[in-house]
Design a protein around this motif. Structure first.
Motif, PDB file in Angstrom:
ATOM      1  N   ASP A  84       1.044   2.567   3.652  1.00 27.68           N
ATOM      2  CA  ASP A  84       0.284   3.747   3.211  1.00 27.68           C
ATOM      3  C   ASP A  84       1.226   4.941   3.065  1.00 27.68           C
ATOM      4  O   ASP A  84       0.871   6.080   3.372  1.00 27.68           O
ATOM      5  CB  ASP A  84      -0.883   4.060   4.154  1.00 27.68           C
TER       6      ASP A  84
ATOM      7  N   HIS B 190       1.710   5.243  -2.280  1.00 27.47           N
ATOM      8  CA  HIS B 190       1.214   6.252  -3.225  1.00 27.47           C
ATOM      9  C   HIS B 190       2.364   6.970  -3.924  1.00 27.47           C
ATOM     10  O   HIS B 190       3.442   7.135  -3.358  1.00 27.47           O
ATOM     11  CB  HIS B 190       0.348   7.279  -2.495  1.00 27.47           C
TER      12      HIS B 190
ATOM     13  N   HIS C 207      -4.714   6.458  -5.527  1.00 28.65           N
ATOM     14  CA  HIS C 207      -6.157   6.640  -5.393  1.00 28.65           C
ATOM     15  C   HIS C 207      -6.840   6.672  -6.761  1.00 28.65           C
ATOM     16  O   HIS C 207      -6.638   7.608  -7.541  1.00 28.65           O
ATOM     17  CB  HIS C 207      -6.465   7.961  -4.683  1.00 28.65           C
TER      18      HIS C 207
ATOM     19  N   HIS D 208       3.056   8.013   1.734  1.00 33.84           N
ATOM     20  CA  HIS D 208       2.754   9.128   0.831  1.00 33.84           C
ATOM     21  C   HIS D 208       3.992   9.977   0.533  1.00 33.84           C
ATOM     22  O   HIS D 208       4.142  10.471  -0.569  1.00 33.84           O
ATOM     23  CB  HIS D 208       1.671  10.039   1.418  1.00 33.84           C
TER      24      HIS D 208
ATOM     25  N   GLU E 128      -6.095   1.900  -5.155  1.00 32.83           N
ATOM     26  CA  GLU E 128      -6.923   2.101  -3.965  1.00 32.83           C
ATOM     27  C   GLU E 128      -8.169   2.870  -4.383  1.00 32.83           C
ATOM     28  O   GLU E 128      -8.091   4.046  -4.742  1.00 32.83           O
ATOM     29  CB  GLU E 128      -6.152   2.887  -2.879  1.00 32.83           C
TER      30      GLU E 128
ATOM     31  N   HIS F 176       0.853  -1.196   0.000  1.00 27.89           N
ATOM     32  CA  HIS F 176       0.000   0.000   0.000  1.00 27.89           C
ATOM     33  C   HIS F 176       0.890   1.247   0.000  1.00 27.89           C
ATOM     34  O   HIS F 176       1.409   1.654   1.031  1.00 27.89           O
ATOM     35  CB  HIS F 176      -0.918  -0.026   1.242  1.00 27.89           C
TER      36      HIS F 176
HETATM   37 MN    MN Z   1      -3.676   4.933   0.840  1.00 32.77          MN
END
Ligand code: MN
Ligand code: MN
Ligand code: MN
Length: 273
Positions: free
Chosen positions: A245, A8, A38, A247, A62, A6
């Motif tokens: 997650d 980005h 996303h 970023h 996602e 996961h």
């Molecule tokens: Mn995410």
């Protein structure tokens, strides 16, 4: 094995370009990676899912959707980003995002604020406009003093920019992921602010609709949450996943290469790939 399913990139709201993310993940010791932007798979236009030395990349995404008025996220992992289903899914989500931005701009226009759409779009790297971009536009234009005030006066609940987002349904998202050859995974179930009862209801419904996985670990998290989600995964016979997650650099709770170790009772999603 260091797994991160996961992350980005600049294809959505991440700071690193896809090739920079892959290099950073490799440097951090990650051996199994998924880029899950996303509602877009555009990172995979530049990057083919394959092995980069010791790092293996599986294609992911996602998706945003709603369940009982709560915004929730579903990961599609090990998808074919060129499949008709994933192309249809990302096109639908992008048009939902655009239509909402147009409505927000129209409503701001009625408040006497012109050209908000173009202004907000200019602040994105990829044209995917969200309320944070409108907030920045309002600050830059001198309409408000900061983004907090932008939400309080124009964009927050009950204000002009409070426009409902018409994402695809949870059932539709799960179907698209499965048709695209992937595994549908309920992302970070503990991060929606749901009560425990509601969270368990969401997990049960996700399973009934054909969802196959649960993100048991999302970044640095309380061991009690890990335990509770592992128990849910086992109870519903859902495959377990883990991801940071990530970023951007500088967020220690969502760092690449965090040791994300699934509890022994879990069946990891990569077992079935
Ligand atoms: Mn995410
Ligand atoms: Mn994000
Ligand atoms: Mn999310």
């Amino acid at each position: 094995m260091n797994v991160d399913l996961h992350t980005h990139t600049t294809a959505s709201d991440g700071r690193l370009a896809p090739h920079e993310l892959i290099a950073a993940a490799r440097d951090a010791g990650v051996t199994l990676l998924s880029i899950t932007d996303h509602d877009t798979v555009s990172a995979y236009r530049a990057t083919v899912a394959r092995a980069f030395g010791p790092l293996h990349l599986v294609a992911g995404v996602e998706f945003s959707t709603t369940w009982r008025r709560a915004g929730i996220h579903v990961l599609g992992l090990n998808i074919d980003p060129t499949s008709d289903a994933i192309i249809a899914a990302t096109a639908h989500q992008q048009s939902a995002r655009t239509q909402r931005a147009v409505r927000i701009a129209q409503r701001l226009q009625r408040c006497g604020i012109a050209d908000a759409l173009a202004g907000a779009q200019a602040l994105t790297a990829n044209g995917a406009v969200g309320r944070p971009h409108f907030a920045q536009f309002l600050v830059d234009g001198g309409f408000v003093k900061d983004t907090t005030q932008a939400f309080r006066k124009y964009l927050g609940a009950g204000k002009a920019g409070d426009v409902k987002q018409h994402w695809a349904s949870l059932a539709q998202i799960i179907d698209w992921i499965r048709d695209g050859g992937g595994t549908a995974v309920l992302a970070h179930p503990a991060k929606y602010g749901l009560t425990r009862t509601k969270r368990l209801a969401l997990i049960g419904e996700f399973r009934r609709l054909g969802g196959e996985g649960l993100e048991v670990i999302s970044g640095r998290q309380d061991p009690q949450i890990t335990e509770s989600l592992a128990a849910s995964a086992t109870a519903h016979r859902l495959l377990a996943t883990c991801g940071s997650d990530f970023h951007r650099p500088g967020q220690p709770w969502a760092r690449l290469g965090l040791p994300l170790t699934l509890p022994a009772q879990c069946r990891p999603v990569w077992d079935v790939w």
